[in-house]
Enzyme design. Structure first.
Site, PDB file in Angstrom:
ATOM      1  N   TYR A   5      80.007 -35.674  22.193  1.00 59.36           N
ATOM      2  CA  TYR A   5      80.572 -34.386  21.881  1.00 59.36           C
ATOM      3  C   TYR A   5      81.012 -33.395  22.968  1.00 59.36           C
ATOM      4  O   TYR A   5      82.301 -32.728  22.409  1.00 59.36           O
ATOM      5  CB  TYR A   5      79.238 -33.691  21.130  1.00 59.36           C
ATOM      6  CG  TYR A   5      79.270 -32.185  20.669  1.00 59.36           C
ATOM      7  CD1 TYR A   5      80.148 -32.067  19.506  1.00 59.36           C
ATOM      8  CD2 TYR A   5      78.958 -30.938  21.257  1.00 59.36           C
ATOM      9  CE1 TYR A   5      80.498 -30.559  19.013  1.00 59.36           C
ATOM     10  CE2 TYR A   5      79.268 -29.778  20.928  1.00 59.36           C
ATOM     11  CZ  TYR A   5      80.027 -29.609  19.831  1.00 59.36           C
ATOM     12  OH  TYR A   5      80.275 -28.349  19.201  1.00 59.36           O
TER      13      TYR A   5
ATOM     14  N   GLU B 232      76.378 -24.364  13.505  1.00 58.76           N
ATOM     15  CA  GLU B 232      75.548 -23.134  14.737  1.00 58.76           C
ATOM     16  C   GLU B 232      74.618 -22.603  14.042  1.00 58.76           C
ATOM     17  O   GLU B 232      73.496 -22.298  14.382  1.00 58.76           O
ATOM     18  CB  GLU B 232      76.479 -22.490  14.972  1.00 58.76           C
ATOM     19  CG  GLU B 232      77.607 -22.931  15.986  1.00 58.76           C
ATOM     20  CD  GLU B 232      76.847 -23.745  17.210  1.00 58.76           C
ATOM     21  OE1 GLU B 232      75.935 -23.480  17.556  1.00 58.76           O
ATOM     22  OE2 GLU B 232      77.835 -24.295  18.138  1.00 58.76           O
TER      23      GLU B 232
ATOM     24  N   TRP C  79      70.309 -28.755  19.726  1.00 60.40           N
ATOM     25  CA  TRP C  79      71.569 -29.187  19.330  1.00 60.40           C
ATOM     26  C   TRP C  79      71.726 -30.479  18.979  1.00 60.40           C
ATOM     27  O   TRP C  79      72.578 -31.037  18.179  1.00 60.40           O
ATOM     28  CB  TRP C  79      72.637 -28.583  20.348  1.00 60.40           C
ATOM     29  CG  TRP C  79      74.024 -28.846  19.727  1.00 60.40           C
ATOM     30  CD1 TRP C  79      74.944 -29.910  20.244  1.00 60.40           C
ATOM     31  CD2 TRP C  79      74.671 -28.545  18.730  1.00 60.40           C
ATOM     32  NE1 TRP C  79      76.237 -29.824  19.648  1.00 60.40           N
ATOM     33  CE2 TRP C  79      76.018 -28.984  18.718  1.00 60.40           C
ATOM     34  CE3 TRP C  79      74.316 -27.501  17.801  1.00 60.40           C
ATOM     35  CZ2 TRP C  79      76.990 -28.858  17.662  1.00 60.40           C
ATOM     36  CZ3 TRP C  79      75.345 -27.188  16.646  1.00 60.40           C
ATOM     37  CH2 TRP C  79      76.773 -27.670  16.655  1.00 60.40           C
TER      38      TRP C  79
END
Length: 195
Positions: free
Chosen positions: A16, A38, A46
């Site tokens: 990512y 988010e 995350w």
């Protein structure tokens, strides 16, 4: 040169980081997906969001905000039963709300990208952090954008969520200066000028 510390924890985060994070995005579909991810991440890692991302894409109409804006309470309640999602009622209901607000911004500005990029005068802010400890989790800019989006009805867009969104969407370059991704050569072909 070494990549940003946070991306060293897993292959998912590494990929990512190297292929998406911090690359300027001007496509509304990508920006909406990031905004939702988010918000989903609030209070979680995350890494967990990245692990569930493909499932979320499948379940949430590929993050098609046109479709999600039309969801009924019954459809949202059904999503709460799906163990592949982050099953938080406020976050799930915020998806519909944010899709509706997103569409209104498109109507007002022509695109969400045009609206959001105006906050940085249509070009990424170049920070120069040497260590991960220097990187803030919010700023006066994220405060401002968060307040503006809240006024427009968005949910789960506090200043820390917005700062993460600014980093992920490439509006702020927070790669460490020692990271190979810090150089913006690969961004040259993306036109961020005001349309």
């Amino acid at each position: 040169m070494t990549i940003c510390d946070w991306a060293l924890h897993s292959t998912l985060e590494n990929v990512y980081h190297d292929t998406e994070w911090g690359i300027p995005k001007t496509d509304d579909q990508e920006l909406f997906e990031l905004l939702i991810l988010e918000g989903m991440q609030a209070g979680l890692s995350w890494h967990l969001i990245l692990k569930r991302r493909e499932n979320m894409r499948q379940i949430l109409e590929q993050f098609d905000y046109h479709k999600l804006a039309m969801y009924t309470d019954e459809q949202l309640d059904m999503l709460l039963q799906d163990t592949r999602l982050i099953r938080n009622k406020l976050k799930i209901y915020a998806i519909r709300t944010n899709a509706q607000c997103f569409l209104q911004i498109q109507k007002d500005y022509g695109s969400f990208a045009r609206y959001i990029w105006k906050f940085v005068d249509y070009q990424p802010i170049q920070n120069k952090w040497a260590t991960i400890e220097q990187v803030p989790c919010f700023s006066s800019l994220s405060d401002k954008i968060s307040k503006e989006l809240k006024k427009r009805g968005f949910k789960f867009i506090g200043t820390k969520i917005i700062y993460s969104f600014l980093q992920a969407s490439g509006m702020i370059n927070d790669h460490l200066t020692s990271c190979p991704c810090y150089s913006l050569k690969k961004y040259d072909r993306i036109n961020l000028k005001k349309q």
